[in-house]
Design a protein around this motif. Structure first.
Motif, short mmCIF file in Angstrom:
data_model
loop_
_atom_site.label_atom_id
_atom_site.label_comp_id
_atom_site.label_asym_id
_atom_site.label_seq_id
_atom_site.Cartn_x
_atom_site.Cartn_y
_atom_site.Cartn_z
N TYR A 33 0.71 -1.30 -0.01
CA TYR A 33 -0.14 -0.26 -0.13
C TYR A 33 0.82 1.39 -0.01
CZ TYR A 33 -4.70 -2.06 0.41
OH TYR A 33 -5.76 -2.92 0.05
N ALA A 34 2.18 1.43 0.57
CA ALA A 34 2.76 2.24 0.81
C ALA A 34 3.53 2.46 -0.71
CB ALA A 34 4.07 2.29 1.59
N GLU A 35 3.87 1.61 -1.54
CA GLU A 35 4.35 1.77 -2.88
C GLU A 35 3.22 2.21 -3.74
OE1 GLU A 35 5.94 -2.13 -3.47
OE2 GLU A 35 7.73 -1.77 -2.67
N PHE A 36 1.91 1.53 -3.45
CA PHE A 36 0.91 2.10 -4.31
C PHE A 36 0.37 3.41 -4.28
CE2 PHE A 36 -4.19 2.53 -4.10
CZ PHE A 36 -4.25 2.18 -5.41
N ILE A 37 0.27 4.07 -2.84
CA ILE A 37 0.08 5.24 -2.60
C ILE A 37 0.95 6.37 -3.19
CG2 ILE A 37 -0.29 7.05 -0.81
CD1 ILE A 37 -1.58 4.55 0.82
N THR A 38 2.20 5.98 -3.13
CA THR A 38 3.21 6.92 -3.53
C THR A 38 3.73 6.72 -5.09
OG1 THR A 38 4.96 5.51 -2.76
CG2 THR A 38 4.23 7.57 -1.35
N GLY A 39 2.98 5.83 -5.56
CA GLY A 39 3.05 5.26 -6.89
C GLY A 39 2.07 5.57 -7.92
N HIS A 60 2.46 4.54 9.42
CA HIS A 60 2.28 4.61 8.01
C HIS A 60 2.46 5.91 7.27
CE1 HIS A 60 -0.58 1.01 8.97
NE2 HIS A 60 0.78 0.51 8.38
N PHE A 61 2.62 6.99 8.01
CA PHE A 61 3.27 8.26 7.56
C PHE A 61 4.60 8.00 7.23
CE2 PHE A 61 0.01 11.47 9.00
CZ PHE A 61 -0.14 12.07 7.83
N LEU A 62 5.55 7.37 8.23
CA LEU A 62 6.80 7.22 8.10
C LEU A 62 6.92 6.09 7.18
CD1 LEU A 62 7.70 6.68 11.98
CD2 LEU A 62 8.58 8.52 10.36
N LYS A 63 5.94 5.08 6.90
CA LYS A 63 6.28 4.04 5.87
C LYS A 63 6.19 4.60 4.32
CE LYS A 63 6.85 -0.25 4.58
NZ LYS A 63 8.11 -1.00 4.93
N ILE A 64 5.23 5.37 4.31
CA ILE A 64 5.06 6.14 2.75
C ILE A 64 6.33 7.34 2.65
CG2 ILE A 64 2.56 6.20 2.75
CD1 ILE A 64 2.54 9.08 3.13
N VAL A 65 6.98 7.67 3.37
CA VAL A 65 8.19 8.44 3.06
C VAL A 65 9.27 7.64 3.13
CG1 VAL A 65 9.80 9.95 4.19
CG2 VAL A 65 7.38 10.40 4.66
N GLU A 66 9.30 6.36 3.87
CA GLU A 66 10.48 5.47 3.42
C GLU A 66 10.19 4.87 2.25
OE1 GLU A 66 11.50 0.97 5.37
OE2 GLU A 66 9.92 2.11 6.21
N VAL A 67 9.04 4.50 1.69
CA VAL A 67 9.00 3.71 0.54
C VAL A 67 9.12 4.79 -0.72
CG1 VAL A 67 7.29 2.57 -1.04
CG2 VAL A 67 7.78 1.72 1.61
N GLU A 220 8.84 -8.35 20.71
CA GLU A 220 8.32 -8.84 19.47
C GLU A 220 7.02 -9.76 19.68
OE1 GLU A 220 9.90 -11.06 15.35
OE2 GLU A 220 10.95 -11.45 17.47
N PHE A 221 6.97 -10.59 20.62
CA PHE A 221 5.61 -11.10 21.02
C PHE A 221 4.32 -10.31 21.43
CE2 PHE A 221 3.01 -13.70 23.99
CZ PHE A 221 2.49 -14.65 23.05
N LEU A 222 5.00 -9.31 22.22
CA LEU A 222 3.77 -8.52 23.02
C LEU A 222 3.24 -7.28 22.14
CD1 LEU A 222 5.22 -8.59 26.54
CD2 LEU A 222 3.48 -9.80 26.10
N ILE A 223 4.17 -6.78 21.21
CA ILE A 223 3.78 -5.29 20.67
C ILE A 223 3.91 -5.67 19.19
CG2 ILE A 223 4.19 -4.12 22.76
CD1 ILE A 223 7.01 -3.31 21.47
N LYS A 224 3.10 -4.73 18.56
CA LYS A 224 3.46 -4.47 17.20
C LYS A 224 4.79 -3.86 16.83
CE LYS A 224 -1.53 -4.37 16.30
NZ LYS A 224 -2.66 -3.63 15.82
N THR A 225 5.42 -4.38 15.83
CA THR A 225 6.62 -3.88 15.31
C THR A 225 6.16 -2.94 14.36
OG1 THR A 225 6.84 -5.31 13.45
CG2 THR A 225 8.06 -5.81 15.49
N ARG A 226 7.00 -1.47 14.41
CA ARG A 226 6.94 -0.38 13.80
C ARG A 226 7.88 -0.02 12.84
NH1 ARG A 226 1.41 -0.20 13.34
NH2 ARG A 226 0.29 0.09 15.42
N PRO A 227 7.72 0.50 11.70
CA PRO A 227 8.80 0.90 10.81
C PRO A 227 9.91 1.95 11.43
CG PRO A 227 6.81 1.24 9.47
CD PRO A 227 6.36 0.75 11.04
#
Length: 235
Positions: A33-39, A60-67, A220-227
């Motif tokens: 989705y990050a590639e789709f939105i910025t592409g 996901h703000f960070l993700k779209i800037v990363e991608v 890693e088991f307890l929380i969601k990982t973030r970019p």
């Protein structure tokens, strides 16, 4: 296992057998989705209306800037900022606070275009998983052979199974799912206990075993990982 257009992504995700398969599913969708939105969707009017209205969560703000490259991101932000100015900022800063606008602003800040799309897709992916689990012993074996399912996704998968699985299959599916979560939880408890005990003087010279990275695996088991914060992309 016979593959179709619906089962190929599911089989690809479950075929890895490393970590939590639902985490892998989320990571795959986030990247897509990050590639789709910025592409290709950057200039699509319908998509831009939704990204302007919903914005993105911090991750996901960070993700779209990363991608994405800088210009596509700037164009997305340009119209999103304009939407915020138009809908949520007071026309006169000297006026009394507008409670309706503040509530609308809060709702916008709590929304995310990518999160909404992922939640929709994951539910449909899981319906394919349930169908495969019911009809294929091979897939059931693949499901049971996963390393683990993390705590957050144990809850999610169980809730979706209650919603979508026929009642006669729910107990058996829950047994497979709960085992993947509970067994990992027990392993983490044992390794974390061992880690703590290694600081007791009576454990001097003892083997750390697999406990040295217990804290990282617990998280890693307890929380969601973030970019991570993205590197600067070229123009």
């Amino acid at each position: 296992m016979k593959e179709t257009i619906c089962t190929i992504p599911v089989n690809d995700i479950w075929g890895v057998k490393e970590g939590c398969p639902i985490c892998r599913m989320y990571a795959m969708l986030e990247e897509q989705y990050a590639e789709f939105i910025t592409g290709s969707a950057m200039m699509d009017p319908e998509t831009r209306v939704q990204t302007n209205q919903k914005g993105f969560c911090q991750s996901h703000f960070l993700k779209i800037v990363e991608v994405g490259k800088r210009l596509p991101n700037a164009l997305i932000l340009q119209t999103h900022l304009a939407e915020i100015m138009d809908k949520y900022m007071p026309k006169d800063v000297n006026s009394k606070p507008d409670k309706k606008k503040l509530l609308a602003l809060k709702n916008m800040q709590d929304s995310c275009y990518i999160c909404d799309r992922i939640h929709f897709d994951v539910e449909h992916f899981m319906q394919t998983v349930f169908a495969q689990w019911i009809k294929s012993e091979e897939f059931r074996a693949l499901y049971r052979s996963q390393e683990y399912i993390c705590l957050d996704h144990y809850r999610l998968v169980t809730e979706l199974s209650i919603k979508h699985l026929p009642s006669k299959h729910q107990a058996a599916f829950h047994a497979d799912t709960a085992a993947l979560c509970k067994n990992q939880l027990q392993l983490l408890m044992d390794d974390t206990n061992r880690f703590c005990n290694m600081f007791d003087y009576r454990s001097r010279g003892a083997d750390w075993g697999n406990s040295k990275d217990a804290i990282e695996r617990d998280l890693e088991f307890l929380i969601k990982t973030r970019p991570q914060s993205p590197d600067t992309k070229s123009e």
